[in-house]
Design a protein around this motif. Structure first.
Motif, PDB file in Angstrom:
ATOM      1  N   PRO A   1       0.960  -1.250   0.264  1.00  0.00           N
ATOM      2  CA  PRO A   1      -0.160  -0.179   0.032  1.00  0.00           C
ATOM      3  C   PRO A   1       0.652   1.400  -0.144  1.00  0.00           C
ATOM      4  CG  PRO A   1      -0.155  -1.564   2.051  1.00  0.00           C
ATOM      5  CD  PRO A   1       0.800  -1.752   1.635  1.00  0.00           C
ATOM      6  N   THR A   2       0.872   2.160  -0.856  1.00  0.00           N
ATOM      7  CA  THR A   2       1.824   2.966  -1.310  1.00  0.00           C
ATOM      8  C   THR A   2       1.184   4.554  -0.391  1.00  0.00           C
ATOM      9  OG1 THR A   2       0.445   3.481  -2.960  1.00  0.00           O
ATOM     10  CG2 THR A   2       2.605   2.608  -2.685  1.00  0.00           C
ATOM     11  N   GLN A   3       0.469   4.538   0.512  1.00  0.00           N
ATOM     12  CA  GLN A   3      -0.059   5.387   1.248  1.00  0.00           C
ATOM     13  C   GLN A   3       1.081   5.254   2.300  1.00  0.00           C
ATOM     14  OE1 GLN A   3      -1.857   2.782  -0.039  1.00  0.00           O
ATOM     15  NE2 GLN A   3      -3.836   2.257   1.545  1.00  0.00           N
ATOM     16  N   LEU A   4       1.655   4.299   3.049  1.00  0.00           N
ATOM     17  CA  LEU A   4       2.181   3.603   4.066  1.00  0.00           C
ATOM     18  C   LEU A   4       3.525   4.639   3.266  1.00  0.00           C
ATOM     19  CD1 LEU A   4       1.739   0.304   4.925  1.00  0.00           C
ATOM     20  CD2 LEU A   4       0.963   1.915   5.832  1.00  0.00           C
ATOM     21  N   ASP A   5       4.438   5.305   2.016  1.00  0.00           N
ATOM     22  CA  ASP A   5       5.088   5.452   2.025  1.00  0.00           C
ATOM     23  C   ASP A   5       4.923   7.485   3.405  1.00  0.00           C
ATOM     24  OD1 ASP A   5       5.838   3.589   0.864  1.00  0.00           O
ATOM     25  OD2 ASP A   5       5.547   3.738  -1.034  1.00  0.00           O
ATOM     26  N   ASP A   6       3.970   7.677   3.082  1.00  0.00           N
ATOM     27  CA  ASP A   6       4.149   8.514   3.927  1.00  0.00           C
ATOM     28  C   ASP A   6       4.472   9.275   4.806  1.00  0.00           C
ATOM     29  OD1 ASP A   6       2.281   9.381   1.703  1.00  0.00           O
ATOM     30  OD2 ASP A   6       0.332   9.765   2.583  1.00  0.00           O
ATOM     31  N   LEU A   7       5.176   7.966   5.922  1.00  0.00           N
ATOM     32  CA  LEU A   7       5.570   7.890   6.892  1.00  0.00           C
ATOM     33  C   LEU A   7       6.660   7.975   6.923  1.00  0.00           C
ATOM     34  CD1 LEU A   7       3.517   4.783   8.732  1.00  0.00           C
ATOM     35  CD2 LEU A   7       3.147   6.949   8.669  1.00  0.00           C
ATOM     36  N   GLY A   8       7.025   8.089   5.879  1.00  0.00           N
ATOM     37  CA  GLY A   8       9.058   8.795   5.690  1.00  0.00           C
ATOM     38  C   GLY A   8      10.094   7.374   6.258  1.00  0.00           C
ATOM     39  N   ASP A   9      10.715   8.178   6.973  1.00  0.00           N
ATOM     40  CA  ASP A   9      11.426   7.093   7.760  1.00  0.00           C
ATOM     41  C   ASP A   9      10.888   6.600   8.574  1.00  0.00           C
ATOM     42  OD1 ASP A   9      13.356   8.056   5.279  1.00  0.00           O
ATOM     43  OD2 ASP A   9      14.904   9.417   7.317  1.00  0.00           O
ATOM     44  N   ALA A  10       9.788   6.524   9.166  1.00  0.00           N
ATOM     45  CA  ALA A  10       9.046   5.768   9.764  1.00  0.00           C
ATOM     46  C   ALA A  10       8.434   4.863   8.857  1.00  0.00           C
ATOM     47  CB  ALA A  10       7.761   6.631  10.960  1.00  0.00           C
ATOM     48  N   ARG A  11       8.357   4.257   7.792  1.00  0.00           N
ATOM     49  CA  ARG A  11       7.917   3.959   6.909  1.00  0.00           C
ATOM     50  C   ARG A  11       8.278   2.380   7.476  1.00  0.00           C
ATOM     51  NH1 ARG A  11       8.904   2.987   0.470  1.00  0.00           N
ATOM     52  NH2 ARG A  11      10.696   2.442   1.198  1.00  0.00           N
ATOM     53  N   PRO A  12       7.431   0.910   7.256  1.00  0.00           N
ATOM     54  CA  PRO A  12       8.042   0.030   7.585  1.00  0.00           C
ATOM     55  C   PRO A  12       8.809  -0.371   6.733  1.00  0.00           C
ATOM     56  CG  PRO A  12       5.396   0.317   7.960  1.00  0.00           C
ATOM     57  CD  PRO A  12       5.499   1.509   7.182  1.00  0.00           C
ATOM     58  N   LEU A  13       9.435  -1.585   6.799  1.00  0.00           N
ATOM     59  CA  LEU A  13      10.783  -2.425   6.647  1.00  0.00           C
ATOM     60  C   LEU A  13       9.933  -3.633   5.523  1.00  0.00           C
ATOM     61  CD1 LEU A  13      13.268  -2.731   9.326  1.00  0.00           C
ATOM     62  CD2 LEU A  13      13.347  -1.494   6.852  1.00  0.00           C
ATOM     63  N   GLY A  14       8.598  -3.445   6.065  1.00  0.00           N
ATOM     64  CA  GLY A  14       7.523  -4.710   5.286  1.00  0.00           C
ATOM     65  C   GLY A  14       6.616  -5.051   6.175  1.00  0.00           C
ATOM     66  N   LEU A  15       5.931  -6.014   5.522  1.00  0.00           N
ATOM     67  CA  LEU A  15       4.555  -5.916   6.523  1.00  0.00           C
ATOM     68  C   LEU A  15       4.274  -7.654   6.243  1.00  0.00           C
ATOM     69  CD1 LEU A  15       1.677  -3.233   5.636  1.00  0.00           C
ATOM     70  CD2 LEU A  15       3.471  -3.480   7.620  1.00  0.00           C
ATOM     71  N   TRP A  16       4.720  -8.327   7.276  1.00  0.00           N
ATOM     72  CA  TRP A  16       3.942  -9.995   7.503  1.00  0.00           C
ATOM     73  C   TRP A  16       2.224  -9.848   7.506  1.00  0.00           C
ATOM     74  CZ3 TRP A  16       8.039 -12.807   7.241  1.00  0.00           C
ATOM     75  CH2 TRP A  16       9.216 -12.665   7.926  1.00  0.00           C
ATOM     76  N   ILE A  17       1.907 -10.156   6.400  1.00  0.00           N
ATOM     77  CA  ILE A  17       0.576 -10.738   6.021  1.00  0.00           C
ATOM     78  C   ILE A  17       0.077 -11.946   6.413  1.00  0.00           C
ATOM     79  CG2 ILE A  17      -1.496 -10.078   5.048  1.00  0.00           C
ATOM     80  CD1 ILE A  17       0.025  -7.725   3.566  1.00  0.00           C
ATOM     81  N   ARG A  18      -1.596 -12.149   6.699  1.00  0.00           N
ATOM     82  CA  ARG A  18      -1.952 -13.424   6.670  1.00  0.00           C
ATOM     83  C   ARG A  18      -2.985 -12.973   6.655  1.00  0.00           C
ATOM     84  NH1 ARG A  18      -3.144 -15.737  12.741  1.00  0.00           N
ATOM     85  NH2 ARG A  18      -3.924 -17.421  11.503  1.00  0.00           N
ATOM     86  N   GLY A  19      -4.377 -14.057   5.246  1.00  0.00           N
ATOM     87  CA  GLY A  19      -4.933 -13.351   4.902  1.00  0.00           C
ATOM     88  C   GLY A  19      -4.915 -13.710   3.042  1.00  0.00           C
ATOM     89  N   ARG A  20      -6.005 -14.064   3.274  1.00  0.00           N
ATOM     90  CA  ARG A  20      -5.966 -13.774   1.382  1.00  0.00           C
ATOM     91  C   ARG A  20      -5.920 -12.734   0.041  1.00  0.00           C
ATOM     92  NH1 ARG A  20      -8.329 -18.822   2.707  1.00  0.00           N
ATOM     93  NH2 ARG A  20     -10.719 -17.429   2.714  1.00  0.00           N
ATOM     94  N   PRO A  21      -6.754 -12.108   0.653  1.00  0.00           N
ATOM     95  CA  PRO A  21      -7.059 -10.532  -0.424  1.00  0.00           C
ATOM     96  C   PRO A  21      -6.037 -10.041   0.363  1.00  0.00           C
ATOM     97  CG  PRO A  21      -8.784 -11.119   1.454  1.00  0.00           C
ATOM     98  CD  PRO A  21      -7.855 -11.858   1.870  1.00  0.00           C
ATOM     99  N   GLY A  22      -5.696  -9.170  -1.523  1.00  0.00           N
ATOM    100  CA  GLY A  22      -4.613  -7.998  -1.358  1.00  0.00           C
ATOM    101  C   GLY A  22      -4.699  -6.697  -0.468  1.00  0.00           C
ATOM    102  N   LEU A  23      -3.520  -6.603   0.087  1.00  0.00           N
ATOM    103  CA  LEU A  23      -4.105  -5.648   1.129  1.00  0.00           C
ATOM    104  C   LEU A  23      -4.103  -4.148   0.116  1.00  0.00           C
ATOM    105  CD1 LEU A  23      -4.189  -4.640   4.168  1.00  0.00           C
ATOM    106  CD2 LEU A  23      -0.923  -4.295   4.005  1.00  0.00           C
ATOM    107  N   ARG A  24      -3.335  -3.918  -0.673  1.00  0.00           N
ATOM    108  CA  ARG A  24      -2.785  -2.922  -1.613  1.00  0.00           C
ATOM    109  C   ARG A  24      -4.582  -2.341  -1.625  1.00  0.00           C
ATOM    110  NH1 ARG A  24       0.765  -0.833  -6.217  1.00  0.00           N
ATOM    111  NH2 ARG A  24      -0.063   1.275  -6.359  1.00  0.00           N
TER     112      ARG A  24
END
Length: 385
Positions: free
Chosen positions: A93-116
């Motif tokens: 989800p590119t809106q997470l890029d708004d966090l700048g240097d506090a952006r997550p390194l990545g996300l661990w995701i459980r579930g079938r749908p696409g988060l973006r």
């Protein structure tokens, strides 16, 4: 926009989730300036501290780095039915890029749908853990209504308002996302293990921390920035003055997202935080339609509440003017009615016969008067007949 990450970068980001804490802006700056692979190389060389890392912190980071095992974490994630999504992936989800240097390194995701795709039409519903029955009811009802309107409900999986929000969305057969402050394979709180499992089946369970990692108070607070950044807006249902959900609202405000609050009893300490938000920049909301009007696309407007439909509301403008020209009591002649209605006598007569056929007026010799039904209807509408 970032390009697709290569295997080495993905491996490095997986490795770094074991080393850097969520929301570590200094670590985020290192990743931005040197790239994740470059940061990993430096962390493997204890004699070359990264800029801005004091001796004590550098020793702690190197100790974590020595114990990191990306292959083990990826295998544990696969066993739990989880995947690791990083910036540049199609699902990120590119809106997470708004966090700048506090952006997550990545996300661990459980579930079938696409988060973006889900995040594009999502709303956070958060609030107190020790909520009242009122708060739980409002949270569940709002979330069910949002789900029925095709919106994804995002919350933190905690007791109280969070749990009610998830259950409301699930009960309506809708979509919900739980953002955890621990590994996605380790549901917390334990009392919500069943609920989080159901969310993973019907929706998504998301977290920054690698499999098996445990929550801490600071991780809960930092998790809130992800909830705020991921969604179009944040609704706070109940919150005391020191509630962690207010951190989500403040993060949403800093990121330019919508901040909303549900009012509660002025005598309730669990509404003081929400009321403070409403005194500042939050928008008062009471139902899903008001939330969607704020965060939705142009044209998704809440219908204006209307009173009960009265018989006179169905009349055309000309007939209403003639009806309004008749007094509540007594018989009046056509000439007087026409004058009061600012029309001709012929038009007034035509309108009067129309009104008679609908039961609004009756004729008495050369005059006309309102029927009893019309007088009662006018009183019910609290206005002139």
């Amino acid at each position: 926009m970032e390009g697709p990450p290569g295997p080495e970068e993905r491996w490095a980001r997986t490795w770094l989730t074991r080393v850097l804490e969520p929301g570590d802006e200094t670590g985020g700056r290192w990743v931005r300036e040197m790239g994740p692979v470059g940061v990993v190389r430096r962390l493997r060389d204890p004699d070359r501290p990264l800029p801005g890392a004091g001796a004590r912190r550098w020793a702690g980071l190197c100790a974590r780095a020595a114990a990191a095992d990306p292959a083990r974490d990826l295998a544990a994630a696969a066993d739990a039915g989880a995947r690791f999504v990083v910036p540049g992936d199609a699902e990120w989800p590119t809106q997470l890029d708004d966090l700048g240097d506090a952006r997550p390194l990545g996300l661990w995701i459980r579930g079938r749908p696409g988060l973006r795709m889900w995040a594009l039409r999502s709303v956070a519903v958060v609030g107190a853990r020790a909520c009242t029955e009122y708060g739980a009811h409002v949270s569940a009802a709002l979330s069910a209504e949002l789900a029925e309107r095709g919106w994804v409900v995002v919350s933190g999986g905690a007791y109280g308002i969070d749990g009610a929000a998830h259950r409301g969305a699930l009960g309506a057969g809708g979509a919900t996302v739980a953002v955890l402050a621990c590994g996605v394979d380790r549901p917390y709180p334990r009392g919500h293990a069943r609920l989080i499992g159901r969310i993973a089946e019907q929706g998504l369970v998301v977290g920054e921390l690698p499999p098996g990692d445990h929550p801490t108070p600071s991780r809960f607070v930092l998790r809130n920035r992800v909830i705020a950044a991921l969604t179009r807006g944040t609704v706070v249902v109940e919150a005391a003055r020191r509630s962690g959900s207010l951190a989500t609202a403040r993060a949403a405000r800093r990121l330019g997202r919508f901040v909303m609050g549900v009012p509660g009893p002025v005598t309730s300490g669990l509404s003081t935080g929400v009321h403070q938000l409403l005194r500042e920049e939050a928008v008062l909301v009471t139902d899903a339609a008001e939330i969607v009007e704020l965060v939705g696309a142009m044209g998704e407007l809440k219908e204006v509440p209307q009173g009960p439909l009265l018989p006179r509301d169905l009349l055309g403008a000309g007939a209403r003017r003639v009806l309004d020209a008749l007094p509540a009591r007594g018989v009046v002649h056509v000439a007087e009615i026409a004058r009061e209605a600012a029309t001709t006598q012929d038009d007034a007569v035509a309108r009067l016969y129309e009104l008679r056929s609908l039961g609004h007026v009756e004729r008495h010799g050369d005059g006309w008067q309102l029927t009893r039904h019309a007088v009662i209807s006018a009183r019910a509408g609290a206005g002139p007949p």
